[in-house]
Design a protein around this motif. Structure first.
Motif, PDB file in Angstrom:
ATOM      1  N   ILE A  18      49.917  50.684  79.387  1.00 51.62           N
ATOM      2  CA  ILE A  18      50.814  51.459  78.525  1.00 51.62           C
ATOM      3  C   ILE A  18      50.246  52.857  78.306  1.00 51.62           C
ATOM      4  O   ILE A  18      50.970  53.856  78.355  1.00 51.62           O
ATOM      5  N   ALA A  19      48.952  52.961  78.113  1.00 53.51           N
ATOM      6  CA  ALA A  19      48.327  54.281  77.956  1.00 53.51           C
ATOM      7  C   ALA A  19      48.608  55.136  79.179  1.00 53.51           C
ATOM      8  O   ALA A  19      48.912  56.330  79.068  1.00 53.51           O
ATOM      9  N   MET A  20      48.557  54.537  80.383  1.00 54.43           N
ATOM     10  CA  MET A  20      48.786  55.293  81.612  1.00 54.43           C
ATOM     11  C   MET A  20      50.267  55.675  81.764  1.00 54.43           C
ATOM     12  O   MET A  20      50.612  56.512  82.604  1.00 54.43           O
ATOM     13  N   GLY A  21      51.118  55.049  80.970  1.00 54.62           N
ATOM     14  CA  GLY A  21      52.541  55.408  81.002  1.00 54.62           C
ATOM     15  C   GLY A  21      52.861  56.536  80.024  1.00 54.62           C
ATOM     16  O   GLY A  21      53.957  57.119  80.075  1.00 54.62           O
ATOM     17  N   ASP A  22      51.921  56.865  79.152  1.00 60.97           N
ATOM     18  CA  ASP A  22      52.105  57.947  78.169  1.00 60.97           C
ATOM     19  C   ASP A  22      51.616  59.239  78.800  1.00 60.97           C
ATOM     20  O   ASP A  22      50.439  59.338  79.170  1.00 60.97           O
ATOM     21  N   LYS A  23      52.513  60.227  78.910  1.00 60.61           N
ATOM     22  CA  LYS A  23      52.186  61.457  79.653  1.00 60.61           C
ATOM     23  C   LYS A  23      50.907  62.127  79.129  1.00 60.61           C
ATOM     24  O   LYS A  23      50.015  62.484  79.901  1.00 60.61           O
ATOM     25  N   GLN A  24      50.837  62.273  77.816  1.00 59.89           N
ATOM     26  CA  GLN A  24      49.691  62.984  77.237  1.00 59.89           C
ATOM     27  C   GLN A  24      48.371  62.243  77.481  1.00 59.89           C
ATOM     28  O   GLN A  24      47.365  62.824  77.857  1.00 59.89           O
ATOM     29  N   LYS A  25      48.405  60.927  77.266  1.00 59.54           N
ATOM     30  CA  LYS A  25      47.190  60.145  77.480  1.00 59.54           C
ATOM     31  C   LYS A  25      46.795  60.126  78.954  1.00 59.54           C
ATOM     32  O   LYS A  25      45.619  60.204  79.304  1.00 59.54           O
TER      33      LYS A  25
END
Lengths: 293, 293, 293, 293, 293, 293
Positions: free
Chosen positions: F194-201
């Motif tokens: 999920i973190a890798m799906g968040d653009k900023q993260k």
């Protein structure tokens, strides 16, 4: 009320610290030094314990901020504090080195004795000690406080120094020579005068003094036990160190005696071979923790 | 004659020592500390080197017993010595901690600010620093010299203290709170005024200052080298930190440029990913020893 | 046959190891730990010695893979092993810290008591200990096994933890507060039931228990020896700790008595000054190795 | 004159050093090792003390360059020195490891016994020991002196080695196997023949021997004290180790006896449980410093 | 066949070990020393590596048991081994101390020079070195092999010694004075003659020599990079150390030049301030790993 | 909002810890480990840093309790966590040892291969790893979790073990032999899906990956700079490692070229002697901090 009767005790931080804690441990007190902080834990609810510089303990004992403390003669004299010396905590030589304050100058200095210091500059951590010494010797000179590393100063930064020495090796390494000894200092248990006037506190302080003194002596002595026949008893008793009062008991049903006495460790080396020659048997040497005469 | 021109340099013993020797090493000077003794060996025949307490170095530099020394602002102010500050030897934060002198009291003390100190006792190793601070604030109080372990004193042995702190952890552990910061001290290269008036000594001191300053900066910066195509050159140059003057060279026979510039270590983390996004290739980061702008 | 009668003994690796080896040494057994390896050498041909995790020793003792072992109540309960507790090896307080298992949560957690744990997750190295505790308290919650570093987990990785604490300092540093104590654990000598049913093995185990128990007591006591005159004997005997049976012997040819008795180290501090006040002389305190009442 | 009567004593540097100093300390002599240098300070003005390689001490004692020394059988034999063995300083096994010289070869070597060494090369630090061993076995082989790290040599640099081993672990790690044990060496007090012919020196050496021997025994024994009732006294005395002469004293005014005797530490483990079974009470075990029979 | 071409390399155990491994690491070879054992792991399949006494390496290289080794001139001469010195591995002074063999006698000895040694006994670990020295000086004396601790021997156990010294402090501490220097030894890469006659091995050895030599030089030098304007270029080039061949490149589109050259660390201190005075800008000093001229 | 975007990062406690902190430091991040506690301080306000067991990090990353973590393949597989491997942090071999999981049995065991494990008991800290391995080999056996000290268990407490080994020395010392290798594990940067799906993260994670990857490569490579004449340029370029794109610049006013390129440390050893033979001059090797291709 009762709370006022708690003894405030100052333990010296630094070179005397390890030795002081060892003597207290031998006397039966466990003092714990927390990783951070200077309020020590002691396993006696009637004592409150602080780790403070030995330079400052006599001042605080004098003023009554502490009831009791450990410090050296040097700082007791330096601070000119009014207080009572309860007992001397000197161990046998191998336990703790003597603290000796000496006056030293460069090896090739023209200063040969205290008289030559007139008008010169002396660097030291114990300014009053040196001033008193100069006054006794009727010499006027400038005394400067040193923040440490005093032995590096002559001749560039001072004409003479007054510093602590043990073997003289450090002075030698700095090309200095000793021209006088100002003080040989011993470790003391010191008390505040008002505390010593309070019956309850005085009793507690004296108990501490008995236990600390017993532990100091315990380190230096051993007990010797041996058997000797009735025929040889008198001769053996004659060679025992004079001041000893041996415990002599007859062994049930035999003409043999069991002798027990305490003795300085240093005397043992000569005494044991002698006792053997005089016919003593089963000589046994025991360690002791404390001895109260 | 020539012999008079040897520079006498004071190196601070204690907390600043390791850092000072490191900066000198980076500047190209090898200083050896003998096991015993305080006369340091330095591999420069024009310098004579002494290890002394930082508290005493400003005094000796002021009086001309030293030509040059390293000490902190704190002791320069405390000793009120007259001297010249040649340069500031501050490293990046990770290299050496800031020395901060704070005024602290027990957590539950009623003293909230300098004004409440009126008539109180303050214990400190920097008596003049505190006296000047009180004067600036028009407060009269008693300032007592402390032999160390100052944070243990409030509230029993002093009402407030002025001491060095880094993280505040030690103060917290002693149940103290900070009520003011008196000084943030930095490490300085200081020189005697007469020495700075001597042409030959001044030149030597300035050379030392260039090398020490270059070494201090060298620890904080790195060099970056990278390739960028002619088309992207302008855009890349625009994102480089403003003050940098990069060396730009065309690669023989190609429309590519080789860019080289120095950069603070702390900027690198953001700069490198950005440069990569802007099309830079073959980005290489080098360590550097010294940098003289 | 005879070979079957060799006792297999498990020594706990880790926090109890140093203490265990010390007690065995005091009891007269030398156990050697090779640099590499876990099969220990013990100087008793009737014992075979293994260094194992304390977590695993009760299990092995229960199953008979070991005849005898040292472990804590915590792991005895955790493993639910069926075994016989032969004796408790508790030293005086200064020798070994108490092992305390506590339930802790984040300082700002809403969990105030075991009841609030309903439906929550508890991380611990002692899963069964916690499950039994929850069952006793009729609370249903999830208990997760932790590989260590348990105190870092709340609140992100667990709602509560159950972990060992000594002073609480580590919990505090992780911003945790204790809401209950689950177990205070002591070190035990444990034996396999079948081994205890074997006459030869039982005898050997009981001998071990006598020696280990004597050594544990020996660390906590000392012997006192003193002289008292006939006139004061009765009064002195009255102030001695009740349970002591002193050895009293008349000194040959004098109206003096030699008194010898053992005494807890902790009583010494008050007893010695008292004895001195009551007229005892030549008070000597000896260390002892073992004492079997 | 008197000056000639100072005893010159050689202390072995290296593996025997710590042990030797410990025995002397237990005997009552303080020997100080200066940071640099090999002339040791001893607190006995009649002894002069040198720190020397154990390999060289027998030679110097033989030649009279030393009056007295400490070394091992290995180097006494290796050097073939003519001297007098005054006493054996062997401690209980836990105090010092046995020095064992073994013959070893590579694990896959065809050499199985001393006979297979014919014509081979053996590397060792004790050339004479090996040559004598070969002569006894009537084998001719080449013996090469090794500067250390001997175990690395087979098979590339030597066919076999003769080296010291304790546990065999180092040999194993170098892929070696032991094929024979050449010598098990013990630590000896050795004296020069002429010195032993001088009345004054002989007396001093014998006193030293009494004290060293007493200290060696003191480490291995303890004292046991216990109470037994009149009715059980005879039976108890019968189970005490034969050679012991216990001190038996009636307790004043009771039909109980106080028994005291010294006993080897190794016997304690079996004796104490037995004494308890036979009705002894208040069994106390004391440490002792020295015991001279 | 190919297998025969593996180079057998001897690394010196002891005082040269750390230095040798450091030079190899700088040259790009990783040598691992296992906790136990002397067969070193090197990350080059064409080399087999042994940790051996430096005293023994020349002998093994001479005999061909090793193809290559590191040792000092002292042991090369002492062993009189026939071998080829490939290169000298001397670092800058701060990296490794000079090994100096001196002839020393007691301070109050009548021996003043080599001539006075006639008929005397000299103790040393390097017997041949001393014998050759005596022969050169036409003096007949007895040379005895010493197992170490040589400086303790005069005057009781030897009339003179020949030993290694760095600062002379140890000699001084033993009350010795130096009367001559026999050898100043340097660390050498040495090869077997037959190995150097084998084309493949010779090539490998020469490659090693290039890399080791480059690493030794790399430690002593740094690179300097700077900018200078067209107008000042000539003057700046004139002050650069003569032998340097700087790389000079015009900066694209400006009348500035980028100069790069390597320089001894020791020259940097004087060069940088000079370059700054001559108008150079952006002077950056880089560390280098290796430099092959 | 913004607060949610802080990256939660798990750093592995224990054997990977030192290595991980070193890579982060090289990448430009300073992580501080407080004396007590596991919440690490990192000098990046967008990252929150936890010190956790590597066994537990993959689980927490999988579940999203961490966004990012460092762990080994072994624990990624063992925990069967669903996550994204961002990059491999493998250093050159000398920087960190390979983690190898092997199956081992007693030397004299009849178990020769995985097939013989049928019905046996295997003790291991990585139960799933072993179960998967058994499944792949179609063998049914009992796998028991071990609390450590696994190698002591065969044959008494387990038939086989699966444990980490480096050199095999510890296994050997416990009389074990390896019968199979189950896994060779590498250190990975792992991220939550999920973190890798968040653009900023994702952007932040990729920046970290660039810097960490650059630092890992920087340790393994160096830069080489050299001069070559125009006539030899082509031949030299041909022998350079294929993938290198050297920077070639003509030296102003001469027919010489300045060549600069980065190169693996391991290639240097062969490349430098070759370049010298091909006529390159002034070859200089520089260290580099990071390299981003």
């Amino acid at each position: 009320m009762r709370e006022n009767k708690i003894l405030k005790l100052g333990i010296p931080k630094g070179s005397l610290q390890e030795y002081t804690l060892k003597v207290f441990k031998a006397a039966g007190f466990d003092i714990e030094i927390p990783q951070r902080g200077y309020f020590l834990k002691i396993d006696d609810p009637e004592i409150e314990c602080f780790l403070l510089r030995p330079q400052e303990i006599p001042k605080y004992v004098g003023k009554g901020k502490l009831d009791l403390g450990i410090s050296g003669d040097d700082w007791i004299l330096e601070t000119k504090a009014k207080l009572i010396e309860v007992c001397d905590l000197k161990y046998a030589k191998q336990e703790i080195k003597k603290v000796k304050w000496v006056l030293a100058v460069s090896k090739d200095s023209k200063i040969k004795s205290v008289k030559d210091l007139k008008g010169k500059t002396i660097s030291t951590e114990a300014v009053n000690l040196v001033k008193d010494y100069l006054k006794r010797n009727k010499v006027k000179a400038k005394v400067e406080f040193s923040f440490g590393a005093t032995e590096v100063k002559p001749p560039r930064f001072a004409d003479a120094i007054c510093d602590i020495t043990e073997t003289g090796a450090s002075l030698k390494a700095h090309n200095l020579k000793v021209i006088d000894t100002i003080l040989i200092s011993s470790t003391k248990l010191i008390a505040n005068k008002i505390a010593m006037g309070d019956k309850q506190k005085k009793e507690k302080i004296e108990e501490l003094s008995i236990l600390l003194g017993g532990a100091v002596r315990g380190v230096q002595e051993v007990n010797l036990m041996m058997h000797v026949s009735g025929g040889k008893l008198k001769k053996v008793l004659r060679i025992l160190p004079k001041i000893k009062k041996p415990t002599i008991r007859k062994i049930t049903g035999q003409d043999w005696y069991d002798i027990l006495f305490s003795c300085k460790k240093l005397e043992i080396r000569e005494l044991i071979p002698k006792l053997k020659r005089f016919g003593c048997q089963g000589i046994v040497e025991f360690p002791i923790n404390k001895i109260i005469k």
